[in-house]
Scaffold this motif. Structure first.
Motif, PDB file in Angstrom:
ATOM      1  N   GLU A 181       7.509 -18.674   0.623  1.00  0.00           N
ATOM      2  CA  GLU A 181       6.232 -18.882  -0.061  1.00  0.00           C
ATOM      3  C   GLU A 181       5.221 -17.902   0.515  1.00  0.00           C
ATOM      4  O   GLU A 181       5.047 -17.840   1.735  1.00  0.00           O
ATOM      5  CB  GLU A 181       5.722 -20.309   0.137  1.00  0.00           C
ATOM      6  N   PHE A 182       4.550 -17.159  -0.363  1.00  0.00           N
ATOM      7  CA  PHE A 182       3.640 -16.113   0.099  1.00  0.00           C
ATOM      8  C   PHE A 182       2.698 -15.709  -1.024  1.00  0.00           C
ATOM      9  O   PHE A 182       2.849 -16.145  -2.162  1.00  0.00           O
ATOM     10  CB  PHE A 182       4.428 -14.889   0.599  1.00  0.00           C
ATOM     11  N   MET A 183       1.750 -14.849  -0.682  1.00  0.00           N
ATOM     12  CA  MET A 183       0.834 -14.270  -1.658  1.00  0.00           C
ATOM     13  C   MET A 183       1.075 -12.767  -1.704  1.00  0.00           C
ATOM     14  O   MET A 183       1.271 -12.142  -0.660  1.00  0.00           O
ATOM     15  CB  MET A 183      -0.624 -14.510  -1.261  1.00  0.00           C
ATOM     16  N   CYS A 184       1.049 -12.199  -2.894  1.00  0.00           N
ATOM     17  CA  CYS A 184       1.107 -10.751  -3.064  1.00  0.00           C
ATOM     18  C   CYS A 184      -0.292 -10.290  -3.456  1.00  0.00           C
ATOM     19  O   CYS A 184      -0.915 -10.872  -4.352  1.00  0.00           O
ATOM     20  CB  CYS A 184       2.112 -10.352  -4.137  1.00  0.00           C
ATOM     21  N   VAL A 185      -0.777  -9.244  -2.790  1.00  0.00           N
ATOM     22  CA  VAL A 185      -2.101  -8.704  -3.107  1.00  0.00           C
ATOM     23  C   VAL A 185      -2.012  -7.324  -3.739  1.00  0.00           C
ATOM     24  O   VAL A 185      -3.035  -6.733  -4.072  1.00  0.00           O
ATOM     25  CB  VAL A 185      -3.018  -8.661  -1.860  1.00  0.00           C
ATOM     26  N   GLY A 186      -0.802  -6.800  -3.898  1.00  0.00           N
ATOM     27  CA  GLY A 186      -0.650  -5.435  -4.420  1.00  0.00           C
ATOM     28  C   GLY A 186      -0.991  -4.446  -3.333  1.00  0.00           C
ATOM     29  O   GLY A 186      -0.501  -4.556  -2.217  1.00  0.00           O
ATOM     30  N   ALA A 187      -1.850  -3.498  -3.618  1.00  0.00           N
ATOM     31  CA  ALA A 187      -2.331  -2.555  -2.606  1.00  0.00           C
ATOM     32  C   ALA A 187      -3.495  -3.212  -1.862  1.00  0.00           C
ATOM     33  O   ALA A 187      -4.006  -4.245  -2.277  1.00  0.00           O
ATOM     34  CB  ALA A 187      -2.779  -1.259  -3.261  1.00  0.00           C
ATOM     35  N   LYS A 188      -3.911  -2.600  -0.776  1.00  0.00           N
ATOM     36  CA  LYS A 188      -5.058  -3.124  -0.034  1.00  0.00           C
ATOM     37  C   LYS A 188      -6.331  -2.909  -0.858  1.00  0.00           C
ATOM     38  O   LYS A 188      -6.433  -1.953  -1.620  1.00  0.00           O
ATOM     39  CB  LYS A 188      -5.197  -2.412   1.307  1.00  0.00           C
ATOM     40  N   PRO A 189      -7.323  -3.809  -0.695  1.00  0.00           N
ATOM     41  CA  PRO A 189      -8.592  -3.624  -1.398  1.00  0.00           C
ATOM     42  C   PRO A 189      -9.195  -2.262  -1.074  1.00  0.00           C
ATOM     43  O   PRO A 189      -9.007  -1.771   0.031  1.00  0.00           O
ATOM     44  CB  PRO A 189      -9.469  -4.750  -0.852  1.00  0.00           C
ATOM     45  N   PRO A 190      -9.833  -1.631  -2.009  1.00  0.00           N
ATOM     46  CA  PRO A 190     -10.282  -2.152  -3.302  1.00  0.00           C
ATOM     47  C   PRO A 190      -9.269  -1.950  -4.429  1.00  0.00           C
ATOM     48  O   PRO A 190      -9.600  -2.140  -5.590  1.00  0.00           O
ATOM     49  CB  PRO A 190     -11.536  -1.328  -3.569  1.00  0.00           C
ATOM     50  N   PHE A 191      -8.050  -1.597  -4.118  1.00  0.00           N
ATOM     51  CA  PHE A 191      -7.048  -1.313  -5.153  1.00  0.00           C
ATOM     52  C   PHE A 191      -6.079  -2.474  -5.350  1.00  0.00           C
ATOM     53  O   PHE A 191      -5.016  -2.300  -5.934  1.00  0.00           O
ATOM     54  CB  PHE A 191      -6.294  -0.027  -4.807  1.00  0.00           C
ATOM     55  N   ASP A 192      -6.462  -3.655  -4.879  1.00  0.00           N
ATOM     56  CA  ASP A 192      -5.600  -4.825  -4.986  1.00  0.00           C
ATOM     57  C   ASP A 192      -5.601  -5.386  -6.402  1.00  0.00           C
ATOM     58  O   ASP A 192      -6.452  -5.061  -7.206  1.00  0.00           O
ATOM     59  CB  ASP A 192      -6.027  -5.893  -3.978  1.00  0.00           C
ATOM     60  N   ASP A 224       0.814  -1.212   0.000  1.00  0.00           N
ATOM     61  CA  ASP A 224       0.000   0.000   0.000  1.00  0.00           C
ATOM     62  C   ASP A 224       0.850   1.266   0.000  1.00  0.00           C
ATOM     63  O   ASP A 224       0.441   2.290  -0.529  1.00  0.00           O
ATOM     64  CB  ASP A 224      -0.922  -0.009   1.223  1.00  0.00           C
ATOM     65  N   SER A 225       2.025   1.183   0.585  1.00  0.00           N
ATOM     66  CA  SER A 225       2.881   2.369   0.683  1.00  0.00           C
ATOM     67  C   SER A 225       3.684   2.615  -0.597  1.00  0.00           C
ATOM     68  O   SER A 225       4.300   3.669  -0.744  1.00  0.00           O
ATOM     69  CB  SER A 225       3.823   2.238   1.879  1.00  0.00           C
ATOM     70  N   CYS A 280       2.399  -5.915  -9.697  1.00  0.00           N
ATOM     71  CA  CYS A 280       2.659  -4.593  -9.111  1.00  0.00           C
ATOM     72  C   CYS A 280       4.131  -4.201  -9.121  1.00  0.00           C
ATOM     73  O   CYS A 280       4.483  -3.102  -8.699  1.00  0.00           O
ATOM     74  CB  CYS A 280       2.101  -4.518  -7.689  1.00  0.00           C
ATOM     75  N   SER A 281       4.987  -5.091  -9.585  1.00  0.00           N
ATOM     76  CA  SER A 281       6.430  -4.847  -9.698  1.00  0.00           C
ATOM     77  C   SER A 281       7.136  -4.640  -8.360  1.00  0.00           C
ATOM     78  O   SER A 281       8.240  -4.113  -8.321  1.00  0.00           O
ATOM     79  CB  SER A 281       6.720  -3.662 -10.628  1.00  0.00           C
ATOM     80  N   THR A 282       6.525  -5.076  -7.269  1.00  0.00           N
ATOM     81  CA  THR A 282       7.201  -5.029  -5.972  1.00  0.00           C
ATOM     82  C   THR A 282       8.280  -6.094  -5.951  1.00  0.00           C
ATOM     83  O   THR A 282       8.027  -7.244  -6.314  1.00  0.00           O
ATOM     84  CB  THR A 282       6.206  -5.287  -4.821  1.00  0.00           C
ATOM     85  N   LEU A 283       9.479  -5.727  -5.534  1.00  0.00           N
ATOM     86  CA  LEU A 283      10.564  -6.684  -5.355  1.00  0.00           C
ATOM     87  C   LEU A 283      10.459  -7.240  -3.943  1.00  0.00           C
ATOM     88  O   LEU A 283      10.528  -6.492  -2.968  1.00  0.00           O
ATOM     89  CB  LEU A 283      11.924  -6.015  -5.548  1.00  0.00           C
ATOM     90  N   HIS A 290       3.723  -4.560   6.291  1.00  0.00           N
ATOM     91  CA  HIS A 290       3.245  -4.980   4.978  1.00  0.00           C
ATOM     92  C   HIS A 290       2.523  -6.323   4.972  1.00  0.00           C
ATOM     93  O   HIS A 290       2.217  -6.859   3.911  1.00  0.00           O
ATOM     94  CB  HIS A 290       4.397  -4.976   3.977  1.00  0.00           C
ATOM     95  N   LEU A 291       2.218  -6.867   6.146  1.00  0.00           N
ATOM     96  CA  LEU A 291       1.405  -8.070   6.211  1.00  0.00           C
ATOM     97  C   LEU A 291      -0.042  -7.697   5.944  1.00  0.00           C
ATOM     98  O   LEU A 291      -0.574  -6.761   6.546  1.00  0.00           O
ATOM     99  CB  LEU A 291       1.525  -8.724   7.595  1.00  0.00           C
ATOM    100  N   PHE A 292      -0.682  -8.409   5.032  1.00  0.00           N
ATOM    101  CA  PHE A 292      -2.094  -8.155   4.744  1.00  0.00           C
ATOM    102  C   PHE A 292      -2.938  -9.104   5.577  1.00  0.00           C
ATOM    103  O   PHE A 292      -2.745 -10.319   5.553  1.00  0.00           O
ATOM    104  CB  PHE A 292      -2.404  -8.369   3.260  1.00  0.00           C
TER     105      PHE A 292
END
Length: 82
Positions: A24-35, A12-13, A54-57, A74-76
């Motif tokens: 092993e993890f999941m990426c959601v991008g930004a927080k909903p509703p912008f995920d 989100d930041s 989202c191109s986050t490294l 950054h934990l969702f």
């Protein structure tokens, strides 16, 4: 039945890199509703991977435990439905 929960991380930041303590993890991008679509990422033998949405490294940091991140926060966590 899964013996462990796959953590979900968000950016989100809008930072360029997030260090995580799991491979092993999941990426959601930004927080909903912008995920973006919540995608599973497995680092395997690698220590870093870029999210194709989202191109986050994401970089594995063995000094971190479980859901800790650098920068922190950054934990969702899925909101609990009312």
């Amino acid at each position: 039945m899964a013996d462990h929960v796959i953590p979900h991380f968000h950016n989100d930041s809008g930072v360029a890199r997030i260090e995580i303590g799991v491979k092993e993890f999941m990426c959601v991008g930004a927080k909903p509703p912008f995920d973006h679509p919540h995608i599973f990422i497995d680092l395997g033998e690698d220590d870093e991977r870029v999210c194709p949405y989202c191109s986050t490294l994401y970089r594995y940091n063995p000094a971190l435990h479980g859901t800790e991140t650098i920068p922190p926060g950054h934990l969702f966590v899925e909101p609990i439905a009312a």
